[in-house]
Write a protein that holds these residues in place. Structure first.
Motif, PDB file in Angstrom:
ATOM      1  N   PHE A  17      11.178  -4.393  48.611  1.00 20.84           N
ATOM      2  CA  PHE A  17      10.732  -4.258  47.225  1.00 20.84           C
ATOM      3  C   PHE A  17      10.155  -2.864  46.984  1.00 20.84           C
ATOM      4  O   PHE A  17       9.718  -2.199  47.926  1.00 20.84           O
ATOM      5  N   GLN A  38       5.121  -3.822  44.815  1.00 23.24           N
ATOM      6  CA  GLN A  38       5.558  -4.647  43.693  1.00 23.24           C
ATOM      7  C   GLN A  38       6.212  -5.904  44.248  1.00 23.24           C
ATOM      8  O   GLN A  38       7.073  -5.829  45.113  1.00 23.24           O
ATOM      9  N   ARG A  39       5.791  -7.052  43.773  1.00 29.60           N
ATOM     10  CA  ARG A  39       6.343  -8.318  44.237  1.00 29.60           C
ATOM     11  C   ARG A  39       6.772  -9.175  43.058  1.00 29.60           C
ATOM     12  O   ARG A  39       5.930  -9.616  42.284  1.00 29.60           O
ATOM     13  N   PRO A  40       8.080  -9.420  42.900  1.00 30.17           N
ATOM     14  CA  PRO A  40       8.516 -10.330  41.850  1.00 30.17           C
ATOM     15  C   PRO A  40       8.137 -11.767  42.195  1.00 30.17           C
ATOM     16  O   PRO A  40       8.100 -12.143  43.360  1.00 30.17           O
ATOM     17  N   ALA A  63       5.976 -12.669  35.701  1.00 30.63           N
ATOM     18  CA  ALA A  63       7.107 -12.495  36.604  1.00 30.63           C
ATOM     19  C   ALA A  63       6.894 -11.391  37.639  1.00 30.63           C
ATOM     20  O   ALA A  63       7.761 -11.140  38.451  1.00 30.63           O
ATOM     21  N   MET A  64       5.745 -10.715  37.629  1.00 31.46           N
ATOM     22  CA  MET A  64       5.529  -9.599  38.546  1.00 31.46           C
ATOM     23  C   MET A  64       4.091  -9.614  39.044  1.00 31.46           C
ATOM     24  O   MET A  64       3.179  -9.918  38.304  1.00 31.46           O
TER      25      MET A  64
END
Length: 119
Positions: A17, A38-40, A63-64
């Protein structure tokens, strides 16, 4: 950067990511990086969503999620340690200092000001 204004890679993230270095602090025996990750988040929607008019904090969406890691390198560029800070809320590292050889990071957690010190 070298004194001759040449760049060289000291560390490359192999995570799948997006990430980037937010802050760097150095001492005579270590280099410390605060890395933004950043992690969805997978969210299954069962009904149509209403549009958000405003957000409580920048980057805080359903969503993030953002979190940070602390990466410590020795002066020769070898990784000494890495510590992942994940809280379930987005966290942003915006400042980093070494106090008596230990990191103190300031930024935000879930849209609120926060400070973290290693004991």
């Amino acid at each position: 950067m070298t004194p001759g204004l040449r760049s060289s890679t000291v560390w490359k993230d192999d995570d799948a990511f997006p990430s980037n270095i937010q802050v760097v602090a150095t001492s005579t025996d270590q280099i410390l990086f605060a890395v933004k990750r950043q992690r969805p988040i997978g969210v299954r929607r069962l009904a149509t969503a209403t549009l958000e008019v405003s957000r409580p904090s920048a980057g805080a969406t359903a969503a993030m999620n953002y979190w940070n890691s602390q990466l410590k390198l020795g002066v020769d560029g070898t990784a000494i340690s890495i510590y992942d800070s994940a809280f379930g809320l987005s966290s942003f590292a915006q400042g980093l200092v070494l106090h008596r050889g230990k990191p103190v990071i300031c930024g935000s957690l879930g849209g609120r000001p926060a400070i973290s010190a290693q004991q």
